[in-house]
Write a protein that holds these residues in place. Structure first.
Motif, short mmCIF file in Angstrom:
data_model
loop_
_atom_site.label_atom_id
_atom_site.label_comp_id
_atom_site.label_asym_id
_atom_site.label_seq_id
_atom_site.Cartn_x
_atom_site.Cartn_y
_atom_site.Cartn_z
N ASP A 137 0.85 -1.19 0.00
CA ASP A 137 0.00 0.00 0.00
C ASP A 137 0.88 1.24 0.00
OD1 ASP A 137 -2.11 1.64 0.04
OD2 ASP A 137 -2.82 1.13 2.05
N ILE A 138 0.85 1.98 -1.09
CA ILE A 138 1.72 3.15 -1.24
C ILE A 138 0.97 4.19 -2.08
CG2 ILE A 138 2.85 2.17 -3.28
CD1 ILE A 138 5.40 3.58 -2.39
N SER A 139 1.16 5.44 -1.80
CA SER A 139 0.47 6.51 -2.51
C SER A 139 1.15 6.78 -3.84
CB SER A 139 0.45 7.78 -1.66
OG SER A 139 1.77 8.24 -1.42
N ASP A 140 0.41 7.41 -4.76
CA ASP A 140 0.96 7.74 -6.07
C ASP A 140 2.10 8.75 -5.97
OD1 ASP A 140 -1.00 6.07 -6.95
OD2 ASP A 140 -2.36 7.68 -7.55
N GLU A 187 5.13 2.78 2.43
CA GLU A 187 5.67 4.14 2.42
C GLU A 187 6.79 4.32 3.44
OE1 GLU A 187 2.71 7.08 2.74
OE2 GLU A 187 1.64 6.49 0.91
N THR A 188 7.07 3.28 4.22
CA THR A 188 8.19 3.35 5.16
C THR A 188 9.49 2.99 4.44
OG1 THR A 188 7.75 1.05 5.79
CG2 THR A 188 6.65 2.77 7.07
N GLU A 189 10.52 2.81 5.21
CA GLU A 189 11.82 2.50 4.62
C GLU A 189 11.80 1.11 3.99
OE1 GLU A 189 14.82 2.96 7.54
OE2 GLU A 189 14.43 5.10 7.86
N THR A 233 8.83 -6.77 7.12
CA THR A 233 7.41 -7.08 7.34
C THR A 233 6.93 -8.17 6.38
OG1 THR A 233 7.05 -4.78 7.99
CG2 THR A 233 5.10 -6.09 7.47
N VAL A 234 7.32 -8.07 5.11
CA VAL A 234 6.92 -9.07 4.12
C VAL A 234 7.53 -10.43 4.47
CG1 VAL A 234 7.10 -9.73 1.69
CG2 VAL A 234 6.57 -7.38 2.30
N LYS A 235 8.76 -10.42 4.94
CA LYS A 235 9.43 -11.67 5.32
C LYS A 235 8.71 -12.34 6.49
CE LYS A 235 13.97 -13.51 6.61
NZ LYS A 235 15.38 -13.17 6.90
N GLU A 236 8.30 -11.56 7.48
CA GLU A 236 7.58 -12.12 8.63
C GLU A 236 6.25 -12.75 8.20
OE1 GLU A 236 7.18 -8.92 11.31
OE2 GLU A 236 9.28 -8.96 12.01
N ILE A 237 5.56 -12.08 7.29
CA ILE A 237 4.27 -12.62 6.82
C ILE A 237 4.48 -13.95 6.10
CG2 ILE A 237 2.35 -12.21 5.24
CD1 ILE A 237 2.60 -9.24 5.87
N LEU A 238 5.51 -14.01 5.24
CA LEU A 238 5.76 -15.23 4.49
C LEU A 238 6.18 -16.37 5.41
CD1 LEU A 238 7.65 -13.77 1.39
CD2 LEU A 238 5.28 -14.55 1.51
N ILE A 239 7.02 -16.06 6.41
CA ILE A 239 7.45 -17.10 7.35
C ILE A 239 6.26 -17.62 8.15
CG2 ILE A 239 8.84 -17.52 9.41
CD1 ILE A 239 10.94 -15.62 8.24
#
Length: 677
Positions: A57-60, A136-138, A145-151
């Motif tokens: 989720d990121i803004s234009d 929108e973060t670093e 965060t994506v790695k934690e979800i996948l694990i």
């Protein structure tokens, strides 16, 4: 990615085309109680093709800024390009891809905004795997965060797989009669009746059961279909009669507004009196004042006639609105909808009885006699009081009162013209229409609630009776177990007493026998494989029975709700059409009254003009309906009598002969010379 691409990707991953599968198993509309095991079952709900779907989720604005930063990074010289040619080629490929992404960024953003709503619904509802991550973060935080979800998803899948591998290896616990006779809802099964994995019970039935149930079900279906068709035909007839009735009252009211009156007689009498005044008196001021007063009296008289006609038209409109025909036929239409609800309730009750007998026969039991009376929904009482008293004794269907407030009060019969204010009547009319429709809506909703409650009560009563029966069987089984254990203990006790008499010096043997009796008393009676199979079959039959009953309950409630909505829409449409007709009648009445008043004003204006000009009105003045005109074909003043004709006398002159002299001379010539010679 578009929604079509996502579906193709799902098909490539799972090998299942959901669109073709759903189209293949379209419901044909045939009425059925339970799913036929011989027909192909509907496919089970497919598992999601994706374990997890992540949305960054990121803004234009942030996307455009990051694309701009990529452009600035490209302008910096790279040391890697100067070291190795292979690395230079890789860098060039990356730069080309970056340029392509930068050139297409606006197109990709607009395409994503166009296709994402459908994709979001598909991922959320169909797949149910969508997870959103704030991008929108670093970059490091997003990757973490994506790695934690996948694990986490990988761990869930591994745990689920390990549980499925262990479940077949678990040993069955010892079975007790109390557990088998417990209610069905205590141990729910993962596979429920109606799903593709469920295997339906197909036990042999006695020959008498199908011979009775098949004709019974055909009779129920025929009655249901024929009664529904008959009621729908009656509803169409009522709708046509309503249309014809509203059209007839429109035409009849318009004809009523055109009925003749006596205004022309008073106009002709006034014109005759006006023309009878001598010409010498027309110039006199007192005579003119008298004539002005007379024409004022004529105007007031004509106005009174117009007011009376308007009051009569308003009374006619009120009589049309209060004649009760529309109210009675609206009640008949509502009763037809109640009959449709009654048909649905009757079919559900017949279906429940058929299911009960079918599954009871499959258990090997004799069908019981149904002593429950059929539920009767109340109808609206639209019969007159005198007829109603005669029918009280023979009535079998409950009736409810159907008294609606009149759309117009009878105040118009007693009040004068000054109290009949148009805006007040419009407000009262709208309020009465709203009250009438509100009462109709309440009656329909109450009857629908009665039908739904009756269906729910029948299902609830069936479940409660089954639970009570199972509880009784459970207690009976416990008593039989206690009785059998007590018999065994008594036999062992009698045997011990005989042994004591024979050998009184053997206390150890007696002690052992008593311990055996206590053990037999506490341990449950072991069930044979046939009894265990029978208990499981009974449990499965009951599950199928209640699943079919719940399915029919849901279908019946859905159709009842549809009937209620159609009834409300029908009554609302009829009420609005009647209201529109009554408003049109009032509009025609007002327009007619204004046109008549305008024609009277024109007549008075013409009369005052002739009074001031001191002239007679030669042609007939006509005031017909809403028109005023002067007929030039009819003269009301006779033409003056012409003076008598004076005989002509011819005088003779000295040198000219008169006509008589010439005639005399001609006669002499004829006597002297007849042949002209």
């Amino acid at each position: 990615m578009t929604i079509n691409q996502a579906r193709l990707f799902e098909k490539a991953c799972t090998g299942i085309d959901t669109d073709e599968t759903e189209a293949k198993y379209v419901n044909c509309g045939k009425l059925s109680l339970v799913t036929d095991p011989r027909t192909p079952n509907k496919p089970p709900v497919a598992l999601p093709a994706f374990d997890v779907s992540i949305l960054l989720d990121i803004s234009d604005t942030t996307v455009l800024k990051r694309v701009a930063s990529l452009k600035s990074d490209k302008s910096k010289p790279s040391q890697i390009e100067q070291e190795d040619n292979s690395q230079n080629s890789d860098v060039e490929i990356i730069e080309e891809m970056t340029d392509l992404a930068r050139d297409q960024v606006l197109h990709r953003i607009s395409g994503f905004l166009h296709t994402w709503p459908k994709l979001e619904n598909w991922f959320s509802d169909h797949q149910n795997t969508l997870m959103k991550v704030n991008a929108e973060t670093e970059e490091s935080i997003v990757c973490k965060t994506v790695k934690e979800i996948l694990i986490e998803e990988i761990d869930k899948k591994r745990n689920k797989r390990s549980v499925q591998e262990k479940s077949p290896e678990e040993k069955a616990l010892p079975v007790k009669p109390q557990d088998l006779l417990s209610p069905i809802s205590v141990t729910p099964s993962l596979i429920k009746p109606g799903t593709a994995e469920w295997i339906y019970v197909d036990e042999p039935l006695p020959k008498e059961i199908p011979d009775f149930l098949v004709p019974y079900w055909e009779m129920v279906e025929n009655v249901y279909v024929n009664t529904t068709k008959t009621v729908l035909r009656c509803l169409r007839d009522e709708q046509y009669s309503m249309i014809y009735y509203l059209a007839d009252i429109r035409k009849n009211f318009q004809d009523y507004l055109k009925h003749p009156d006596h205004k022309q007689e008073f106009v002709s009498q006034w014109q005759s009196d006006f023309n009878s005044i001598s010409d010498d008196l027309r110039e006199d001021e007192e005579t003119k004042a008298e004539l002005h007063q007379r024409i004022t009296d004529l105007r007031d008289l004509l106005w009174d006639i117009c007011d009376k006609r308007r009051e009569e038209a308003e009374q006619e409109r009120s009589d049309i609105m209060n004649d009760g025909w529309l109210r009675d036929h609206k009640g008949i239409a509502i009763n037809h909808f109640f009959s449709l609800m009654q048909v649905e309730v009757d079919r559900f009750q017949d279906t429940k009885r058929l299911l009960h007998d079918y599954y009871r026969a499959m258990e090997g039991k004799i069908p019981t006699e149904d002593r429950q009376d059929f539920t009767r929904l109340p109808l609206l009482d639209i019969v007159d009081k005198e007829q109603k008293e005669d029918q009280n004794e023979s009535r079998r269907i409950p009736l409810v009162s159907y008294k609606l407030p009149s759309l117009e009060t009878n105040i118009t019969k007693s009040k004068s013209k000054a109290t009949l204010l148009k805006n007040v009547k419009d407000e009262n009319f709208s309020e009465n229409v709203v009250v009438a429709f509100g009462k109709d809506e309440t009656v329909i909703s109450d009857t629908w609630q009665t039908a739904v409650t009756a269906v729910s009560d029948m299902v609830r009563a069936e479940v409660q009776s089954k639970e009570v029966k199972e509880e009784g069987e459970k207690q009976l089984q416990v008593k039989e177990d206690l009785k059998s254990s007590h018999t065994v203990s008594s036999k062992s006790t009698g045997k011990d007493t005989k042994d004591t008499k024979k050998s009184p010096k053997s206390p150890t043997k007696k002690k052992g026998s008593s311990s055996t009796a206590s053990a037999a008393e506490g341990s449950p009676v072991p069930l044979t494989s046939e009894e265990l199979k029978k208990q499981k079959l009974t449990l499965k039959i009951q599950q199928e029975y209640f699943a079919a009953l719940k399915h029919e309950e849901k279908a019946t409630k859905t159709r009842l709700k549809l009937i209620k909505e159609k009834a409300l829409a029908y009554v609302e449409e009829l009420t609005m059409k009647a209201e529109e007709t009554y408003k049109d009648m009032e509009k025609w009445l007002g327009a007619r009254f204004l046109a008549e008043m305008s024609s009277v004003e024109k007549l008075i204006e013409v009369g005052r003009h002739h009074i001031e000009s001191s002239s007679k009105i030669q042609y007939e003045m006509n005031l017909e309906e809403t028109d005023f005109f002067i007929s030039t074909d009819v003269k009301v003043i006779p033409d003056p009598v012409p003076p008598p004709q004076v005989p002509l006398i011819e005088t003779s002159e000295s040198s000219t002969l008169t006509i008589s002299q010439l005639n005399t001379l001609r006669k002499h010539f004829l006597q002297v010379a007849p042949k002209g010679r």
